[in-house]
Design an enzyme around this catalytic site. Structure first.
Site, mmCIF file in Angstrom:
data_model
loop_
_atom_site.group_PDB
_atom_site.id
_atom_site.type_symbol
_atom_site.label_atom_id
_atom_site.label_comp_id
_atom_site.label_asym_id
_atom_site.label_seq_id
_atom_site.Cartn_x
_atom_site.Cartn_y
_atom_site.Cartn_z
ATOM 1 N N GLU A 144 0.838 -1.204 0.000
ATOM 2 C CA GLU A 144 0.000 0.000 0.000
ATOM 3 C C GLU A 144 0.869 1.249 0.000
ATOM 4 O OE1 GLU A 144 0.738 1.608 2.928
ATOM 5 O OE2 GLU A 144 1.761 -0.210 3.584
ATOM 6 N N GLU A 149 4.455 -0.555 1.759
ATOM 7 C CA GLU A 149 4.653 -0.866 0.334
ATOM 8 C C GLU A 149 4.595 -2.362 0.032
ATOM 9 O OE1 GLU A 149 8.414 0.623 -1.008
ATOM 10 O OE2 GLU A 149 7.993 2.697 -0.456
#
Length: 354
Positions: free
Chosen positions: A169, A318
Site C-alpha cells: 500500500e 509498500e
C-alpha cells in the site's frame, strides 16, 4: 453487501500436508531442527495440494490512494508524495520494486484515487475511482459505491494461478485510517492503535489521536451492535480508505481462489483483520511476514493470533517487509525438495537425537 465476499474459501489439502510432514521426518536432520522452515513447507503443501510445493509465480500488488484525513496534519509528508511514489514504483526506484526484482516477483501498481490525477505511466493501472477518500472526521471516508468498487478492484488483481500474493500500500495519511479501522474493529481506544507512521513529531501524533477520536465519535454508532461482515464493512466504509478496502477484497478473493497470502506490515495486517471478519475462512490462507515498529501492529497481530516470520523494526509499508520474508519461504521449499533423505544419503535414522 457484495455477495462474492461471503463465498467459501478454498479447502486445504490434508493429504498433501501429511505427506510433506512425513517427508520432513525422513530428511537428514533431527526432527524439528529446521523449525519454522519445516512447518512452512507443510503449509504450502496443504495450500498447493502437493507434497513438494513450489513458488513459481509470486505477485506483489501495491494499492495506492490518497486520504482526506491528511488535511488534519496527521502526516510528516504532503499528499503530493502519494502520486510521486506511484511514479517511483513504476520506474523501479522504490524499495518494494528493488526487492521484488531481487526476489523474482511480479510487481504491479494500482492507483485507486489521488487528489491530483496522474499522468499515464507504464506499469500503473490508473483506476482513479475518486480523488482519494473523504476526511472521516466530517463525513464517511467512502460512499457505498466507492467501497464496492475498491473491494472489487482488489479482487480483480488476484491471479488464481499464482503461488503467492503479497499486497502492498501507499497513501499519505493511511496509518491514521488504518488505526481508525483497527480501533473500530476491536473497539479499543485510539491511543492503543496509533503510531508515528511517516515519523510525525509529538504534535503530529496528538493530531492523529484527535482525528481518530473524532472519526470514531462521529461514526461509531453506525457499527455499534453489529458483528462479523456487517461491522467490518461499516468500519471500512466510514473510517478506512480506498487502498485498505482493496487490500481486504484482494485477501478474501485470494483465499477463495486458493492462493496463499503473505501479509506485510501494519496497514496490510489491519486490512487482513477486516478480511477475516468479513470471511473468516480467509485466516487459513494467511502468513505474516514481520512485526513492524508501528505501535498498533502488535495489537492487530494478536487479534489474528499471528506469529510473524521476522522482526526487523521496519515501518515502510509498500509490501517491502513481505518481499524480504519471501526469501525465507523460498529457503523452506528448496530445502524441503532438495535435501537428502536418510535413505538417499545412506545415513542411519535412529529416530532423532543430538
Amino acid at each position: 453487501m457484495n455477495d462474492w465476499l461471503l463465498r467459501p474459501t478454498a479447502a486445504i489439502d490434508p493429504t498433501a500436508r501429511a505427506a510433506a510432514r512425513a517427508r520432513q521426518r525422513q530428511l537428514t536432520k533431527p526432527p524439528g531442527a529446521l523449525g519454522r522452515l519445516e512447518t512452512l513447507a507443510e503449509d504450502f503443501a496443504g495450500w498447493q495440494g502437493r507434497a513438494m510445493p513450489r513458488l513459481e509465480h509470486v505477485d506483489v500488488c501495491v494499492f495506492a490512494a490518497d486520504h482526506g484525513v491528511a488535511a488534519r496534519g496527521v502526516s510528516a509528508f504532503p499528499q503530493a508524495v502519494t502520486g510521486q511514489m506511484i511514479a517511483n514504483f513504476a520506474t523501479g526506484g522504490a524499495a518494494v520494486a528493488v526487492l521484488a526484482r531481487a526476489g523474482d516477483a511480479r510487481l504491479s501498481v494500482v492507483n485507486l484515487g489521488t487528489v491530483e490525477p496522474l499522468p499515464a505511466a507504464a506499469g500503473v493501472l490508473d483506476l482513479q475511482l475518486a480523488p482519494g477518500s473523504a476526511d472521516f472526521t466530517v463525513a464517511p471516508a467512502l460512499t457505498p459505491p466507492l467501497m464496492e468498487a475498491a473491494l472489487a478492484a482488489g479482487r480483480a488483481r488476484v491471479d488464481a494461478a499464482g503461488s503467492l500474493f503479497i499486497g502492498g500500500e501507499m497513501g499519505i495519511g493511511n496509518t491514521t485510517s488504518a488505526a481508525a479501522v483497527l480501533a473500530g474493529l476491536l473497539d479499543v481506544a485510539p491511543e492503543t492503535a496509533i503510531g508515528r507512521g511517516t515519523g510525525v513529531d509529538d504534535a503530529g501524533l496528538a493530531r492523529k489521536h484527535e482525528a481518530i477520536a473524532a472519526g470514531l465519535a462521529r461514526h461509531g454508532g453506525d457499527w455499534r451492535g453489529l458483528a462479523g461482515p456487517e461491522r467490518a464493512l461499516a468500519v471500512l466504509q466510514r473510517v478506512g480508505g480506498l487502498e485498505i478496502a482493496a487490500l481486504a477484497g484482494a485477501f478474501v478473493a485470494a483465499a477463495q481462489a486458493g492462493v496463499p497470502l503473505l501479509v506485510d506490515g501494519f496497514i496490510t495486517t489491519v486490512a487482513a483483520l477486516a478480511a477475516c471478519a468479513i470471511n473468516p475462512g480467509t485466516r487459513d490462507w494467511l502468513l505474516f511476514a514481520h512485526r513492524s515498529a508501528e505501535a498498533g501492529h502488535g495489537r492487530a497481530l494478536d487479534a489474528l493470533e499471528a506469529a510473524p516470520l521476522l522482526d526487523l523494526g521496519m515501518r515502510l509499508g509498500e509490501g517491502s517487509g513481505a518481499v524480504v520474508a519471501l526469501s525465507l519461504l523460498r529457503s523452506a521449499l528448496v530445502v524441503h525438495a532438495e535435501m537428502a533423505t536418510f535413505a538417499d544419503a545412506g545415513v542411519a535414522d535412529d529416530g532423532g537425537g543430538e
